[in-house]
Design an enzyme around this catalytic site. Structure first.
Site, PDB file in Angstrom:
ATOM      1  N   CYS A  17     -28.472   8.380 -18.646  1.00  0.00           N
ATOM      2  CA  CYS A  17     -27.137   8.970 -18.665  1.00  0.00           C
ATOM      3  C   CYS A  17     -27.205  10.461 -18.374  1.00  0.00           C
ATOM      4  CB  CYS A  17     -26.458   8.677 -19.992  1.00  0.00           C
ATOM      5  SG  CYS A  17     -26.217   6.920 -20.183  1.00  0.00           S
ATOM      6  N   GLY A  21     -53.922  23.353  -5.900  1.00  0.00           N
ATOM      7  CA  GLY A  21     -52.710  23.644  -5.155  1.00  0.00           C
ATOM      8  C   GLY A  21     -52.604  23.073  -3.764  1.00  0.00           C
ATOM      9  N   GLU A  39     -59.837  23.508  -8.801  1.00  0.00           N
ATOM     10  CA  GLU A  39     -58.998  22.820  -9.795  1.00  0.00           C
ATOM     11  C   GLU A  39     -57.958  21.925  -9.119  1.00  0.00           C
ATOM     12  OE1 GLU A  39     -57.210  26.195 -11.703  1.00  0.00           O
ATOM     13  OE2 GLU A  39     -59.012  26.751 -12.786  1.00  0.00           O
ATOM     14  N   PRO A  40     -58.383  20.988  -8.288  1.00  0.00           N
ATOM     15  CA  PRO A  40     -57.378  20.132  -7.640  1.00  0.00           C
ATOM     16  C   PRO A  40     -56.784  19.128  -8.616  1.00  0.00           C
ATOM     17  CG  PRO A  40     -59.573  19.356  -7.088  1.00  0.00           C
ATOM     18  CD  PRO A  40     -59.757  20.609  -7.920  1.00  0.00           C
ATOM     19  N   GLY A  41     -55.496  18.931  -8.543  1.00  0.00           N
ATOM     20  CA  GLY A  41     -54.843  17.934  -9.392  1.00  0.00           C
ATOM     21  C   GLY A  41     -54.180  16.901  -8.508  1.00  0.00           C
ATOM     22  N   TYR A  63     -37.784  18.996  -9.245  1.00  0.00           N
ATOM     23  CA  TYR A  63     -38.211  19.783  -8.080  1.00  0.00           C
ATOM     24  C   TYR A  63     -37.544  19.350  -6.781  1.00  0.00           C
ATOM     25  CZ  TYR A  63     -42.512  20.131 -11.040  1.00  0.00           C
ATOM     26  OH  TYR A  63     -43.433  20.289 -12.036  1.00  0.00           O
ATOM     27  N   ARG A 103     -39.948  14.169 -11.155  1.00  0.00           N
ATOM     28  CA  ARG A 103     -40.123  15.092 -10.024  1.00  0.00           C
ATOM     29  C   ARG A 103     -38.872  15.243  -9.141  1.00  0.00           C
ATOM     30  NH1 ARG A 103     -43.208  14.537  -6.286  1.00  0.00           N
ATOM     31  NH2 ARG A 103     -43.829  16.699  -6.092  1.00  0.00           N
TER      32      ARG A 103
HETATM   33  C1  LIG Z   1     -51.322  22.931 -12.140  1.00  0.00           C
HETATM   34  C2  LIG Z   1     -52.566  23.698 -11.961  1.00  0.00           C
HETATM   35  C3  LIG Z   1     -53.558  23.235 -11.083  1.00  0.00           C
HETATM   36  C4  LIG Z   1     -53.407  22.001 -10.236  1.00  0.00           C
HETATM   37  O1  LIG Z   1     -52.463  22.135  -9.238  1.00  0.00           O
HETATM   38  P1  LIG Z   1     -52.345  20.988  -8.135  1.00  0.00           P
HETATM   39  O2  LIG Z   1     -51.266  21.456  -7.262  1.00  0.00           O
HETATM   40  O3  LIG Z   1     -52.022  19.724  -8.830  1.00  0.00           O
HETATM   41  O4  LIG Z   1     -53.652  20.933  -7.421  1.00  0.00           O
HETATM   42  C5  LIG Z   1     -54.728  23.955 -11.006  1.00  0.00           C
HETATM   43  N1  LIG Z   1     -54.924  25.072 -11.741  1.00  0.00           N
HETATM   44  C6  LIG Z   1     -53.997  25.549 -12.590  1.00  0.00           C
HETATM   45  C7  LIG Z   1     -54.278  26.768 -13.367  1.00  0.00           C
HETATM   46  C8  LIG Z   1     -52.791  24.881 -12.730  1.00  0.00           C
HETATM   47  O5  LIG Z   1     -51.860  25.360 -13.566  1.00  0.00           O
END
Ligand SMILES: *Cc1c(COP(=O)(O)O)cnc(C)c1O
Length: 419
Positions: free
Chosen positions: A344, A239, A274-276, A317, A313
């Site tokens: 479209c 997050g 859990e960084p994405g 969002y 996105r």
């Molecule tokens: C989407 C998600 C993430 C990653 O969030 P980011 O904002 O991309 O870091 C981590 N954990 C869980 C459970 C998620 O659903």
């Protein structure tokens, strides 16, 4: 910091000119930078060096195998939200003992698949899920190691569609119910209680919500231990936000790490993150070609060959992406333009009223910070083939995913025998 920079007015990814890739693969395409991706992983890891956490990259941000494999080589694990993501993670060489499985709607089939692969942890989000998992594990003669994903009821101060940690949210178990549910979990066959998990939302640009959430969760860990549970893992989710333009100045990983360290002091758990977005967001750009420049009464529309199906996105969002020329033309006038796709749908708008050096038809533009939730959210809406994904590594580049062909687009279709 990233490795998409100008050399003599031409945009490069590391040492490769974007125009060179465009000539070879056509447009639109995603272009990723290995150096940027690896750097982001290392900066995050080094912020926590003394704690030796398990970093489980959130696969949903970008599940392209070349991205997963690059991160696997750095030692990353995976946070997955479907059996498909487990499959992709394993195919990329991520070890099952580094995979955590999140998500509110895990099906029985997905549980069976995950159990058969011996993943590290299930982040369970409801009592019903717990019972189903117990049943699945017991039947298979397996033990599912679980954390409950707790909803700490914290407003994360981000876009409503990426908030997950408030009590109105569908995610997690309300923190007030957690103690009772842990007691229940401990008695279930096939279940081993090992941790607590939390994830309050995405693109957080302020540390205060993290601090409040982590403090609540650590308090819960202490209570659970008092009740006799052996809590050995603490999953603090992802997050952390990234800058999409100059408006945002999200905290650096070291500042985030300080919050974590102070909240978890003395707790003695294996920390999981859990960084994405933080890892892949800035490691990717979307390159698109200007098809038309259309002057209407009031506005100038720059119509590009990428659409909302390639990068959703902005439509989903209201997200902002910096849009920059692949070749800077200092003589071009600066104009207020709307940058739109060809799909479209009225919502197929990337930017409204954006100041831009007016491009000519045929010019290339790059959408920055498109590595996360770009390709992974793409669709074939309007029967538009999924676009190519290219990865640069120094002076080399390779195709991670080829552009879908028209035949591939209809490959899954079958006509019933009455037609
Ligand atoms: C989407 C998600 C993430 C990653 O969030 P980011 O904002 O991309 O870091 C981590 N954990 C869980 C459970 C998620 O659903």
């Amino acid at each position: 910091m990233d490795h998409f920079t100008y050399k003599n007015s031409a945009l490069f990814a590391e040492e490769v000119a974007i125009t060179e890739i465009a000539k070879a693969v056509g447009t639109p395409f995603y272009c990723y930078s290995t150096a940027t991706l690896v750097r982001h992983f290392r900066v995050f890891k080094e912020a926590f060096a003394d704690l030796n956490p398990l970093i489980c990259y959130a696969v949903k941000a970008n599940s392209t195998l070349g991205i997963l494999k690059t991160l696997a080589n750095e030692g990353s694990g995976a946070d997955v939200v479907s059996a498909g993501e487990i499959h992709a993670s394993l195919a990329a060489g991520i070890m099952p003992e580094k995979i955590v499985f999140s998500g509110v709607g895990k099906t029985h089939d997905e549980m069976v698949y995950a159990l058969s692969k011996d993943i590290f942890q299930f982040n369970v989000e409801s009592e019903s899920e717990l019972l189903l998992l117990s049943d699945a594990a017991h039947t298979l003669n397996k033990i599912a190691s679980i954390a409950l994903r707790v909803n700490p009821d914290i407003a994360p101060d981000t876009h409503a569609k990426i908030s997950t940690g408030q009590k109105e949210s569908k995610f997690g178990v309300p923190i007030k119910d957690a103690i009772a549910l842990y007691a229940k979990a401990a008695k279930l066959p096939g279940i081993k209680v090992q941790g607590v998990s939390v994830h309050i939302g995405s693109q957080l640009t302020n540390l205060a919500p993290f601090a409040s959430a982590f403090t609540r969760i650590v308090k819960l860990v202490k209570e659970l231990r008092k009740n006799g549970h052996e809590i050995t893992t603490l999953d603090l989710g992802g997050g952390l936000g990234i800058p999409y333009g100059n408006q945002e100045a999200p905290p650096l990983p070291v500042a985030y790490a300080e919050i974590v360290k102070s909240a978890t002091k003395g707790i003695n758990c294996q920390l999981i993150f859990e960084p994405g977005r933080l890892l892949v967001g800035n490691a990717g750009i979307l390159v698109t070609k200007v098809i038309y420049v259309k002057h209407s009464d009031e506005r100038i529309f720059v119509i590009v060959d990428a659409g909302m199906n390639d990068l959703v996105r902005p439509a989903l969002y209201d997200a902002y992406h910096d849009i920059i020329p692949v070749h800077v033309n200092p003589d071009a006038p600066t104009e207020l333009v709307d940058i739109v796709g060809p799909v479209c749908e009225t919502g197929d708008i990337f930017a409204t009223g954006r100041l831009l050096k007016l491009p000519k038809e045929g010019d290339l533009l790059a959408f920055r910070t498109a590595g996360a939730y770009g390709a992974s959210m793409a669709s074939t809406y309007n029967a538009r083939p999924l676009i190519a994904e290219i990865m640069v590594n120094g002076s080399n580049y390779a195709t991670l995913r080829h552009r879908q062909t028209y035949d591939e687009l209809i490959h899954r279709d079958k006509l019933p025998d009455w037609l």
